[in-house]
Design a protein around this motif. Sequence first.
Motif, PDB file in Angstrom:
ATOM      1  N   VAL A  39       0.858  -1.185   0.000  1.00 27.75           N
ATOM      2  CA  VAL A  39       0.000   0.000   0.000  1.00 27.75           C
ATOM      3  C   VAL A  39       0.895   1.235   0.000  1.00 27.75           C
ATOM      4  O   VAL A  39       1.774   1.370   0.844  1.00 27.75           O
ATOM      5  CB  VAL A  39      -0.936   0.024   1.234  1.00 27.75           C
ATOM      6  CG1 VAL A  39      -1.689   1.343   1.310  1.00 27.75           C
ATOM      7  CG2 VAL A  39      -1.912  -1.137   1.185  1.00 27.75           C
ATOM      8  N   VAL A  40       0.667   2.104  -0.977  1.00 26.41           N
ATOM      9  CA  VAL A  40       1.342   3.389  -1.045  1.00 26.41           C
ATOM     10  C   VAL A  40       0.314   4.435  -0.657  1.00 26.41           C
ATOM     11  O   VAL A  40      -0.725   4.557  -1.312  1.00 26.41           O
ATOM     12  CB  VAL A  40       1.890   3.678  -2.464  1.00 26.41           C
ATOM     13  CG1 VAL A  40       2.528   5.058  -2.523  1.00 26.41           C
ATOM     14  CG2 VAL A  40       2.862   2.598  -2.905  1.00 26.41           C
ATOM     15  N   PRO A  63      -3.813  13.629  -0.292  1.00 24.61           N
ATOM     16  CA  PRO A  63      -5.126  13.525  -0.932  1.00 24.61           C
ATOM     17  C   PRO A  63      -5.095  13.984  -2.390  1.00 24.61           C
ATOM     18  O   PRO A  63      -4.531  15.022  -2.721  1.00 24.61           O
ATOM     19  CB  PRO A  63      -6.007  14.450  -0.087  1.00 24.61           C
ATOM     20  CG  PRO A  63      -5.348  14.460   1.251  1.00 24.61           C
ATOM     21  CD  PRO A  63      -3.877  14.371   0.974  1.00 24.61           C
ATOM     22  N   GLY A  64      -5.667  13.139  -3.265  1.00 23.25           N
ATOM     23  CA  GLY A  64      -5.789  13.469  -4.673  1.00 23.25           C
ATOM     24  C   GLY A  64      -4.614  13.052  -5.552  1.00 23.25           C
ATOM     25  O   GLY A  64      -4.702  13.129  -6.768  1.00 23.25           O
ATOM     26  N   PHE A  65      -3.525  12.585  -4.956  1.00 23.73           N
ATOM     27  CA  PHE A  65      -2.338  12.281  -5.743  1.00 23.73           C
ATOM     28  C   PHE A  65      -2.187  10.820  -6.132  1.00 23.73           C
ATOM     29  O   PHE A  65      -1.335  10.476  -6.953  1.00 23.73           O
ATOM     30  CB  PHE A  65      -1.079  12.728  -4.993  1.00 23.73           C
ATOM     31  CG  PHE A  65      -0.847  14.205  -5.064  1.00 23.73           C
ATOM     32  CD1 PHE A  65      -0.160  14.768  -6.121  1.00 23.73           C
ATOM     33  CD2 PHE A  65      -1.343  15.029  -4.074  1.00 23.73           C
ATOM     34  CE1 PHE A  65       0.035  16.128  -6.192  1.00 23.73           C
ATOM     35  CE2 PHE A  65      -1.152  16.393  -4.127  1.00 23.73           C
ATOM     36  CZ  PHE A  65      -0.457  16.957  -5.192  1.00 23.73           C
ATOM     37  N   ALA A  66      -2.986   9.922  -5.579  1.00 26.83           N
ATOM     38  CA  ALA A  66      -2.817   8.499  -5.867  1.00 26.83           C
ATOM     39  C   ALA A  66      -2.933   8.171  -7.360  1.00 26.83           C
ATOM     40  O   ALA A  66      -2.111   7.396  -7.871  1.00 26.83           O
ATOM     41  CB  ALA A  66      -3.795   7.662  -5.045  1.00 26.83           C
ATOM     42  N   ILE A 113      -2.855   3.673  -2.958  1.00 30.58           N
ATOM     43  CA  ILE A 113      -2.600   2.796  -4.100  1.00 30.58           C
ATOM     44  C   ILE A 113      -2.360   1.389  -3.563  1.00 30.58           C
ATOM     45  O   ILE A 113      -1.514   1.194  -2.688  1.00 30.58           O
ATOM     46  CB  ILE A 113      -1.365   3.232  -4.900  1.00 30.58           C
ATOM     47  CG1 ILE A 113      -1.514   4.672  -5.365  1.00 30.58           C
ATOM     48  CG2 ILE A 113      -1.117   2.285  -6.075  1.00 30.58           C
ATOM     49  CD1 ILE A 113      -0.223   5.282  -5.863  1.00 30.58           C
ATOM     50  N   LEU A 114      -3.100   0.432  -4.080  1.00 31.94           N
ATOM     51  CA  LEU A 114      -2.884  -0.970  -3.744  1.00 31.94           C
ATOM     52  C   LEU A 114      -1.944  -1.548  -4.795  1.00 31.94           C
ATOM     53  O   LEU A 114      -2.212  -1.450  -5.994  1.00 31.94           O
ATOM     54  CB  LEU A 114      -4.204  -1.746  -3.744  1.00 31.94           C
ATOM     55  CG  LEU A 114      -4.091  -3.259  -3.574  1.00 31.94           C
ATOM     56  CD1 LEU A 114      -3.501  -3.616  -2.213  1.00 31.94           C
ATOM     57  CD2 LEU A 114      -5.455  -3.904  -3.770  1.00 31.94           C
ATOM     58  N   LEU A 115      -0.846  -2.126  -4.345  1.00 27.27           N
ATOM     59  CA  LEU A 115       0.095  -2.830  -5.217  1.00 27.27           C
ATOM     60  C   LEU A 115      -0.150  -4.315  -5.034  1.00 27.27           C
ATOM     61  O   LEU A 115      -0.076  -4.821  -3.912  1.00 27.27           O
ATOM     62  CB  LEU A 115       1.540  -2.517  -4.834  1.00 27.27           C
ATOM     63  CG  LEU A 115       1.973  -1.059  -4.795  1.00 27.27           C
ATOM     64  CD1 LEU A 115       3.388  -0.949  -4.224  1.00 27.27           C
ATOM     65  CD2 LEU A 115       1.907  -0.447  -6.174  1.00 27.27           C
ATOM     66  N   ILE A 116      -0.439  -5.009  -6.097  1.00 24.57           N
ATOM     67  CA  ILE A 116      -0.639  -6.455  -6.025  1.00 24.57           C
ATOM     68  C   ILE A 116       0.639  -7.100  -6.536  1.00 24.57           C
ATOM     69  O   ILE A 116       1.007  -6.927  -7.700  1.00 24.57           O
ATOM     70  CB  ILE A 116      -1.861  -6.894  -6.839  1.00 24.57           C
ATOM     71  CG1 ILE A 116      -3.099  -6.147  -6.308  1.00 24.57           C
ATOM     72  CG2 ILE A 116      -2.046  -8.403  -6.762  1.00 24.57           C
ATOM     73  CD1 ILE A 116      -4.315  -6.271  -7.183  1.00 24.57           C
TER      74      ILE A 116
END
Length: 148
Positions: free
Chosen positions: A86-87, A91-94, A119-122
């Motif tokens: 998870v990154v 706010p608003g930059f993902a 951001i979810l990294l899989i």
Amino acid sequence: MQLPALRRRLLLEILEQNRIFSQEQLQEQLRSRGIETTQATLSRDFKALQVVKTPRDGYRLQRQPSTIPPSTREVVSVEFSGQNGVVKTQPGFAPAVAIRIDHHPCPAIMGTLAGDDTILLILRHGFGPQMVLDCLEKAIPEIKQYLI
């Protein structure tokens, strides 16, 4: 999905699929997808998503030369658990950070999913956080300093 994240995801889709030369055109495209927005909101979204306007191509995503390191001010933290990372961003930059990650392919990352500030990294099976961090450094210099 929260409205800003949805609106920005739709903006990216519209800009990738269409040549847009005015904010009115973009507002109409969003309206047809059920999103009402103002010029001021679009301007904030453009800044967050790094959208630029050129006379020839209209509105498009800014492509930075790879020799110029992108800013990392928007990243808040990076954390891993199992096959996910998870990154967290400001706010608003993902969406913009996720695009940057996606444009620097990493064999350790199967995919990204961006909200407004997360951001979810899989991760692919067999790859761990260190490999992911090494790849992410290409897109986000000094990413390791945000590791929790």
